[in-house]
Design a protein around this motif. Structure first.
Motif, short mmCIF file in Angstrom:
data_model
loop_
_atom_site.label_atom_id
_atom_site.label_comp_id
_atom_site.label_asym_id
_atom_site.label_seq_id
_atom_site.Cartn_x
_atom_site.Cartn_y
_atom_site.Cartn_z
N VAL A 13 8.41 2.02 -4.59
CA VAL A 13 8.79 0.60 -4.27
C VAL A 13 7.71 -0.03 -5.05
N GLU A 14 8.30 -1.20 -5.86
CA GLU A 14 7.62 -1.92 -6.68
C GLU A 14 6.72 -2.79 -5.84
N MET A 15 5.40 -2.71 -6.32
CA MET A 15 4.15 -3.56 -5.73
C MET A 15 4.11 -4.77 -5.78
N ARG A 16 3.27 -5.51 -4.91
CA ARG A 16 3.11 -6.88 -4.80
C ARG A 16 2.58 -7.33 -6.22
N ALA A 17 1.61 -6.61 -6.68
CA ALA A 17 0.97 -6.83 -7.90
C ALA A 17 0.40 -5.54 -8.63
N ASN A 18 -0.20 -5.74 -9.94
CA ASN A 18 -0.55 -4.27 -10.37
C ASN A 18 -1.60 -3.81 -9.36
N PRO A 19 -1.47 -2.50 -9.03
CA PRO A 19 -2.33 -1.99 -7.85
C PRO A 19 -3.67 -1.38 -8.19
N ARG A 68 -1.65 20.66 -6.65
CA ARG A 68 -1.38 21.10 -5.36
C ARG A 68 -2.38 21.92 -4.75
N GLY A 69 -2.25 22.01 -3.29
CA GLY A 69 -2.90 22.77 -2.60
C GLY A 69 -4.47 22.39 -2.21
N SER A 70 -4.64 21.06 -1.80
CA SER A 70 -6.00 20.55 -1.54
C SER A 70 -5.83 19.35 -0.49
N SER A 71 -6.93 18.91 -0.26
CA SER A 71 -7.03 17.71 0.84
C SER A 71 -7.21 16.26 0.10
N ALA A 72 -7.18 16.25 -1.20
CA ALA A 72 -7.42 15.23 -1.86
C ALA A 72 -6.01 14.36 -1.80
N PHE A 73 -5.99 12.97 -1.91
CA PHE A 73 -4.88 12.22 -1.97
C PHE A 73 -5.20 11.03 -2.85
N ILE A 74 -4.18 10.38 -3.25
CA ILE A 74 -4.22 9.03 -4.16
C ILE A 74 -3.81 7.82 -3.39
N THR A 75 -4.73 6.98 -3.48
CA THR A 75 -4.37 5.43 -2.70
C THR A 75 -4.05 4.39 -3.73
N ILE A 76 -3.05 3.85 -3.47
CA ILE A 76 -2.33 2.65 -4.23
C ILE A 76 -2.04 1.64 -3.67
N ALA A 77 -3.02 0.40 -3.69
CA ALA A 77 -3.35 -0.53 -2.85
C ALA A 77 -3.03 -2.08 -3.72
N ALA A 78 -2.19 -2.60 -3.50
CA ALA A 78 -2.10 -4.13 -3.64
C ALA A 78 -1.87 -5.40 -2.39
N GLU A 79 -2.91 -4.98 -1.68
CA GLU A 79 -3.01 -5.92 -0.37
C GLU A 79 -3.39 -7.40 -0.89
N LEU A 80 -3.29 -8.15 0.17
CA LEU A 80 -3.41 -9.65 -0.12
C LEU A 80 -5.11 -9.58 0.43
N TYR A 106 0.87 -1.27 -0.10
CA TYR A 106 0.04 -0.05 0.09
C TYR A 106 0.95 1.33 -0.05
N GLN A 107 0.63 2.20 -0.83
CA GLN A 107 1.30 3.55 -0.97
C GLN A 107 0.05 4.44 -0.88
N GLN A 108 0.22 5.69 -0.32
CA GLN A 108 -0.62 6.65 -0.14
C GLN A 108 0.14 8.04 -0.49
N ILE A 109 -0.37 8.97 -1.39
CA ILE A 109 0.33 10.02 -1.89
C ILE A 109 -0.47 11.11 -1.21
#
Length: 526
Positions: A454-460, A514-526, A423-426
């Motif tokens: 960091v390379e993810m476990r799978a395509n996120p 820039r300049g907002s509260s929005a964010f991106i989540t990138i998940a390859a959890e099991l 998991y990565q969050q920007i």
């Protein structure tokens, strides 16, 4: 009437003196020389100075050397003996040694070849000042107080082993590799919380790599709880956070449950060194745990490849007391763990599951095929029915071998990198920094490409979270566009490409988000 006198029976009697014969004996005064003198049948005195006794001889004192005395009973020996060589001692056993202290200085040159007969068992409890050079052989139990020096390079003491030179050569630690990462669990010290430190959402919502799953009538709250010095046990071992849950229910339904889980990538187990197919191949799970309610709780290790197998066990806690739980688990010939990036093993820790998922017939500490209704033995429901009851754990370690070794602490940065595989969050760091840099991709679309650190476990799976507000943009060429919606995402294990629908934008114009509260989540959890 006088007794008969036979002078001819006295042979070679000569000398100067007086001889008087009477009925009671012969009195001789002066110096008398006799070649052989017999007194009755028990004493014979010969002319060479020897006296032979066949009965008991009584004397007040003896003088002269006792070197030629033999077969002398210990009870007849008093006083100080000179040094005695053990070279001629034979058939020495415990019954021939009277109580008392024998100074070892009086026994010399005693060798095993000179000892015959059976010796009784000898306790080493009373042996003192035994030089290390004189201790040989295999000892099942040996207590040596003080330091022992092996050669000139190694000192063994109560505080440890000190070695100079190259040091200590060791084949393994706990039956597996010496170097590398021992703990298979990721984020076992609960340090990393990319999603946030508190949540009421089921699943992955707070502490990385730990899924808090529940079905409940009321809200449960999950937090990264900060430990203090009052948390005796884990705090002294360097733990500063726990995975903490607060209960919100007061009734126990059959379909309700709470379990915290960490799914483990199959290849991390298959290549760990655990001989999971053998009953003599062991893996050990350990963790610190505390609850506000004292009762018996349960946990399990389960395999998820092929036929699912489960190994449940219990642990009992006193209220508000940290307890270290250690469970050593053998392998089993039925287990299947593939060498791939899918889930292979799962750790489960649970304070409660309803009877839809449990059975009184479940056996602890043994592998059995998994069933939805036989995940655990029936639970005590006290914790679940106590409103605001708490349950927390930390220091989770899963390692190959039959012993629980000290927890393998990792720096925050190292643990974060491991978590980012799943998991990565920007997030926006400040109003003047960028989340993404992109360019106009038509009259109303913005495209941005992100290379993952960091390379993810799978395509996120990539998502844009605008719950805190829409993203805002900065244009280097003209008026910045406004956000409309997420158009699409392309992702690989190393890169993601994000297309965002915006107001009018010139193709090719460089744009910053820039300049907002929005964010991106990138998940390859099991």
């Amino acid at each position: 009437m006088a007794s008969e006198i036979r002078v001819d029976k006295i042979n070679s009697l000569s000398g100067v003196g007086t001889v008087t014969l009477s009925p009671t004996g012969v009195d001789i005064a002066g110096i008398t020389t006799v070649s052989t003198l017999k007194v009755g049948t028990g004493v014979t005195a010969s002319e060479d100075g020897d006296i032979f006794f066949t009965g008991i001889a009584t004397a007040t004192t003896f003088s002269g050397s006792g070197a030629s005395l033999t077969a002398l009973p210990a009870a007849q020996v008093t006083g100080t003996l000179p040094a005695i060589s053990g070279a001629n001692l034979t058939a020495l056993n415990g019954s021939n040694i009277a109580s008392g202290t024998v100074a070892d200085a009086r026994i010399s040159t005693l060798t095993a070849s000179k000892l015959s007969g059976a010796l009784p068992a000898i306790s080493a409890l009373n042996l003192t000042n035994v030089p290390a050079a004189n201790v040989v052989g295999v000892h099942t139990s040996l207590n040596i107080t003080g330091a022992t020096v092996v050669g000139s390079a190694v000192t063994i003491s109560e505080s440890g082993i000190e070695a100079s030179g190259i040091g200590i050569t060791c084949a393994n630690i706990n039956g597996t590799q010496i170097g590398g990462r021992r703990n298979i669990i990721i984020n076992g010290a609960m340090q990393v919380t990319q999603r946030g430190t508190s949540s009421t959402t089921s699943g992955y919502s707070t502490i990385d790599r730990w899924s808090n799953s529940y079905a409940h009538d009321a809200t449960m709250t999950f937090t990264q709880h900060a430990l203090t010095s009052s948390d005796s046990g884990p705090y002294e071992e360097g733990f500063r956070y726990s995975n903490h849950v607060t209960n919100g229910d007061t009734t126990a339904a059959t379909v309700q449950y709470y379990v915290s889980q960490q799914p483990i990538e199959a290849q991390n187990i298959s290549m760990s060194g655990w001989n999971y197919k053998s009953s003599t191949g062991y893996i050990t799970l350990s963790f610190w745990v505390k609850s506000s309610v004292g009762q018996t709780y349960q946990a399990s290790l389960m395999t998820t490849d092929g036929t699912i197998y489960n190994y449940p066990f219990s642990f009992t806690l006193s209220a508000d007391t940290w307890t270290k739980v250690i469970k050593t688990i053998p392998g089993n010939s039925n287990l299947q763990i593939d060498n791939d990036t899918g889930e292979g093993v799962r750790v489960n820790i649970s304070p409660y599951m309803g009877t839809n998922y449990t059975s009184s017939g479940v056996n602890y500490d043994t592998w059995a095929s998994w069933g939805s209704g036989t995940r655990f033995k029936d639970f005590t429901s006290t914790w679940w029915t106590t409103n605001s009851a708490t349950f927390e754990f930390t220091g989770v370690q899963l390692e190959v071998g039959s012993q629980a070794t000290a927890f393998e602490h990792q720096g925050y940065g190292d643990e974060l990198q491991l978590c980012k595989r799943y998991y990565q969050q920007i997030n926006q760091e400040s109003s003047s920094t960028s989340i993404l840099q992109g360019f106009g991709n038509g009259s109303g679309r913005l495209r941005a490409v992100l290379y993952l650190p960091v390379e993810m476990r799978a395509n996120p799976t990539v998502a844009l979270d605008v719950s805190g507000g829409n993203p805002s943009f900065y244009s280097y060429a003209g008026s910045p566009p406004s956000y409309s919606s997420l158009s699409g995402v392309e992702s690989t294990k190393k890169t993601i490409t994000v297309d965002i629908n915006t107001s009018t934008v010139t193709a090719g114009d460089p744009i910053d988000w820039r300049g907002s509260s929005a964010f991106i989540t990138i998940a390859a959890e099991l």
